[in-house]
Write a protein that holds these residues in place. Structure first.
Motif, PDB file in Angstrom:
ATOM      1  N   CYS A  10      -1.972  18.385   8.087  1.00 12.93           N
ATOM      2  CA  CYS A  10      -2.563  17.490   9.065  1.00 12.93           C
ATOM      3  C   CYS A  10      -1.885  17.699  10.417  1.00 12.93           C
ATOM      4  N   HIS A  14      -3.353  10.200  12.778  1.00 14.34           N
ATOM      5  CA  HIS A  14      -4.179   9.332  11.939  1.00 14.34           C
ATOM      6  C   HIS A  14      -4.125   7.937  12.532  1.00 14.34           C
ATOM      7  N   CYS A  43      -7.231  13.062  12.786  1.00 18.07           N
ATOM      8  CA  CYS A  43      -7.320  14.039  11.700  1.00 18.07           C
ATOM      9  C   CYS A  43      -8.594  13.799  10.886  1.00 18.07           C
ATOM     10  N   CYS A  45      -9.028  14.723   7.826  1.00 18.16           N
ATOM     11  CA  CYS A  45      -8.772  14.751   6.377  1.00 18.16           C
ATOM     12  C   CYS A  45      -9.328  13.488   5.741  1.00 18.16           C
TER      13      CYS A  45
HETATM   14 ZN   LIG Z   1      -4.810  14.178   7.966  1.00 20.76          ZN
END
Ligand SMILES: [Zn+2]
Length: 97
Positions: A10, A14, A43, A45
């Protein structure tokens, strides 16, 4: 720094969980601007991620929610850059959502 306390893959920040006094932003359907520059981003993700966008002389935050089959995109109001940048920092720290 806690914003970066995630797996090494990452590379982007976040958002922190919403705080108890978190303020609600107003979200609108995308306006479909053709000239948008993404200035900062969280991010991806997570299935929910955010981008700080510049369109002409104003900025806004774009929210993307990814589900198995599609993407749902919303945008905040357009604001002057300094105001939108402050809103972005507040978002990262869980103060607005
Ligand atoms: Zn992430």
């Amino acid at each position: 720094m806690i914003l970066w306390d995630h797996p090494p893959r990452c590379l982007s920040p976040h958002v922190l969980p919403a705080r108890s006094h978190c303020e609600a932003l107003t979200w609108h359907p995308p306006r479909g601007d053709t000239q948008v520059r993404v200035v900062r981003w969280t991010c991806d993700c997570d299935p929910l991620f955010y981008e700080l966008c510049q369109a002409g002389g104003v900025r806004f935050i774009r929210r993307t929610r990814r589900s198995r089959s599609d993407l749902t995109i919303d945008e905040t109001d357009r604001r002057p850059a300094a105001e939108a940048d402050a809103m972005w920092i507040a978002l990262l720290h869980g103060l607005v959502r």
